[in-house]
Design a protein around this motif. Structure first.
Motif, PDB file in Angstrom:
ATOM      1  N   PRO A 121     -88.796   3.326 -12.782  1.00 21.65           N
ATOM      2  CA  PRO A 121     -88.228   1.975 -12.868  1.00 21.65           C
ATOM      3  C   PRO A 121     -88.798   1.015 -11.836  1.00 21.65           C
ATOM      4  O   PRO A 121     -88.800  -0.199 -12.044  1.00 21.65           O
ATOM      5  CB  PRO A 121     -86.733   2.215 -12.647  1.00 21.65           C
ATOM      6  CG  PRO A 121     -86.503   3.626 -13.083  1.00 21.65           C
ATOM      7  CD  PRO A 121     -87.744   4.361 -12.704  1.00 21.65           C
ATOM      8  N   LYS A 122     -89.301   1.531 -10.718  1.00 23.17           N
ATOM      9  CA  LYS A 122     -89.821   0.674  -9.654  1.00 23.17           C
ATOM     10  C   LYS A 122     -91.336   0.505  -9.704  1.00 23.17           C
ATOM     11  O   LYS A 122     -91.901  -0.243  -8.911  1.00 23.17           O
ATOM     12  CB  LYS A 122     -89.411   1.227  -8.292  1.00 23.17           C
ATOM     13  CG  LYS A 122     -87.909   1.175  -8.044  1.00 23.17           C
ATOM     14  CD  LYS A 122     -87.584   1.644  -6.638  1.00 23.17           C
ATOM     15  CE  LYS A 122     -86.087   1.544  -6.353  1.00 23.17           C
ATOM     16  NZ  LYS A 122     -85.750   1.994  -4.975  1.00 23.17           N
ATOM     17  N   GLY A 123     -92.006   1.236 -10.608  1.00 26.75           N
ATOM     18  CA  GLY A 123     -93.449   1.097 -10.697  1.00 26.75           C
ATOM     19  C   GLY A 123     -94.141   2.416 -10.946  1.00 26.75           C
ATOM     20  O   GLY A 123     -93.517   3.411 -11.348  1.00 26.75           O
ATOM     21  N   LEU A 124     -95.434   2.440 -10.689  1.00 25.68           N
ATOM     22  CA  LEU A 124     -96.273   3.603 -10.961  1.00 25.68           C
ATOM     23  C   LEU A 124     -96.420   4.479  -9.723  1.00 25.68           C
ATOM     24  O   LEU A 124     -96.469   3.988  -8.591  1.00 25.68           O
ATOM     25  CB  LEU A 124     -97.664   3.151 -11.412  1.00 25.68           C
ATOM     26  CG  LEU A 124     -97.742   2.303 -12.678  1.00 25.68           C
ATOM     27  CD1 LEU A 124     -99.152   1.755 -12.849  1.00 25.68           C
ATOM     28  CD2 LEU A 124     -97.338   3.124 -13.902  1.00 25.68           C
ATOM     29  N   THR A 125     -96.524   5.779  -9.954  1.00 27.70           N
ATOM     30  CA  THR A 125     -96.865   6.727  -8.889  1.00 27.70           C
ATOM     31  C   THR A 125     -97.900   7.710  -9.413  1.00 27.70           C
ATOM     32  O   THR A 125     -98.059   7.882 -10.624  1.00 27.70           O
ATOM     33  CB  THR A 125     -95.637   7.524  -8.395  1.00 27.70           C
ATOM     34  OG1 THR A 125     -95.172   8.376  -9.452  1.00 27.70           O
ATOM     35  CG2 THR A 125     -94.523   6.610  -7.919  1.00 27.70           C
ATOM     36  N   VAL A 126     -98.610   8.317  -8.466  1.00 23.43           N
ATOM     37  CA  VAL A 126     -99.438   9.473  -8.792  1.00 23.43           C
ATOM     38  C   VAL A 126     -98.622  10.683  -8.356  1.00 23.43           C
ATOM     39  O   VAL A 126     -98.489  10.945  -7.155  1.00 23.43           O
ATOM     40  CB  VAL A 126    -100.790   9.442  -8.055  1.00 23.43           C
ATOM     41  CG1 VAL A 126    -101.613  10.684  -8.412  1.00 23.43           C
ATOM     42  CG2 VAL A 126    -101.567   8.178  -8.411  1.00 23.43           C
ATOM     43  N   PRO A 127     -98.027  11.438  -9.298  1.00 21.76           N
ATOM     44  CA  PRO A 127     -97.130  12.531  -8.908  1.00 21.76           C
ATOM     45  C   PRO A 127     -97.883  13.692  -8.272  1.00 21.76           C
ATOM     46  O   PRO A 127     -99.069  13.908  -8.549  1.00 21.76           O
ATOM     47  CB  PRO A 127     -96.490  12.943 -10.240  1.00 21.76           C
ATOM     48  CG  PRO A 127     -97.478  12.535 -11.280  1.00 21.76           C
ATOM     49  CD  PRO A 127     -98.148  11.295 -10.756  1.00 21.76           C
ATOM     50  N   ALA A 128     -97.176  14.425  -7.424  1.00 17.88           N
ATOM     51  CA  ALA A 128     -97.794  15.577  -6.762  1.00 17.88           C
ATOM     52  C   ALA A 128     -98.334  16.563  -7.780  1.00 17.88           C
ATOM     53  O   ALA A 128     -99.370  17.206  -7.558  1.00 17.88           O
ATOM     54  CB  ALA A 128     -96.775  16.258  -5.847  1.00 17.88           C
ATOM     55  N   ALA A 129     -97.656  16.692  -8.935  1.00 19.22           N
ATOM     56  CA  ALA A 129     -98.119  17.634  -9.962  1.00 19.22           C
ATOM     57  C   ALA A 129     -99.506  17.272 -10.469  1.00 19.22           C
ATOM     58  O   ALA A 129    -100.314  18.154 -10.789  1.00 19.22           O
ATOM     59  CB  ALA A 129     -97.121  17.664 -11.119  1.00 19.22           C
TER      60      ALA A 129
END
Length: 333
Positions: A121-129
């Motif tokens: 909801p707050k934006g994009l991330t590059v997940p640890a997975a």
């Protein structure tokens, strides 16, 4: 047109004693930058590495300012946990890359579906997975080794890292700092992209002018690459639109459109047999103009980061011990 014969030799110009070899560093930098893009993109769009790197840099902006955390999560089996990541909006990514919002939104959607990005909801991330897949680990190791080679090229050219602080580093680097180095690479690549955007205007044109410059000169031997000045035409090989499109895996019409824009900006020139990059036009003020000097400053910042976080010391200790005991194969899984 190229007849297959070696170009006539041009005697290298001698640089001023003690001066940094700016043009040699620029050529090595271009080759390294384009290699990093190729390693990172895999089978994806040429824009994907820039989008992912921008998201990751935004996620870890605060993390990257903490040397202790940087070293704690330095090795390949220790990705920073998701709770340390701060989401970044699509609008912020588009603004950072000077790309249309819709282009970034569309590319980001594909990257989310592939698992390279996560939408919150707050934006994009590059997940640890996404930073623990076999494909990512293989690319991370390749980038690590490529930057180490760049460091050794600079060292051979007499460009050394600044002395690191004598203060003890805790925790010390106990294994190859693959993730730490990859984060440093991301910082460097985004600085380069920001400066290219100021001169060229868009990310694709920036990548094209660098790839064209690399293609014009990649056949040269070691001595020719040492010339401390813009390379003369008789040492360079023109490249066609189709060849450039194949190299970057872009549609020929897209490449043609951007190359014509580069020509209008004085950054590419049509000659018999294809196109030449006008890298010396980037400064708009002579060979030692701002962008070439800024590249030197960027490389200096890169070396400073590597030194201050213990990477240079790790590589030097590794070399003194007779080379790495660690193989360039990522761990399974």
């Amino acid at each position: 047109m190229d007849d297959g014969q070696a170009p006539p030799a041009t005697a290298p110009k001698r640089a001023d004693p003690g001066a940094a070899p700016m043009w040699r560093i620029a050529r090595a930098s271009i080759e390294m930058i384009m290699d990093m893009i190729e390693i990172t993109r895999g089978a994806g769009s040429v824009l994907d590495p820039l989008i992912v790197s921008t998201v990751l840099e935004g996620n870890l902006a605060l993390f990257n300012q903490d040397p202790e955390l940087q070293r704690r999560y330095a090795e390949i089996d220790r990705p920073p946990p998701d709770e340390l990541r701060r989401p970044i909006s699509i609008a912020a990514v588009a603004g950072s890359l000077s790309l249309p919002y819709e282009t970034v939104r569309r590319r980001a959607g594909q990257l989310v579906r592939s698992g390279a990005l996560a939408a919150t909801p707050k934006g994009l991330t590059v997940p640890a997975a996404a930073l623990a897949t076999p494909a990512y680990l293989a690319a991370a190791v390749a980038r690590y080794e490529r930057l180490k080679r760049f460091y050794l090229e600079l060292k051979q050219a007499g460009v050394t890292a600044p002395a690191a602080s004598a203060e003890p580093q805790d925790p010390a680097l106990s294994g190859p700092p693959v993730r730490l180095v990859n984060r440093i690479i991301g910082e460097y690549m985004l600085r380069v992209n920001e400066q290219l955007l100021r001169r060229v205007g868009d990310a694709v044109s920036g990548i094209l002018v660098l790839e064209l410059g690399r293609a014009n000169a990649e056949h040269l031997d070691h001595e020719a690459r040492r010339i401390e000045a813009p390379l003369p035409d008789d040492l360079r090989r023109p490249v066609s639109i189709l060849a450039l499109a194949r190299r970057l895996r872009l549609p020929p019409e897209t490449v043609r459109r951007h190359v014509l824009r580069l020509e209008a900006e004085g950054l590419a020139r049509k000659v018999r047999g294809g196109w030449l990059a006008e890298i010396s036009a980037l400064p708009r003020g002579g060979a030692a103009g701002p962008p070439i000097a800024r590249n030197l400053a960027n490389v200096g910042r890169l070396l400073s980061r590597l030194a201050s976080l213990g990477v240079v010391a790790y590589w030097e200790a590794e070399a003194q011990a007779g080379g790495p005991a660690w193989t360039a194969e990522p761990p399974p899984g």
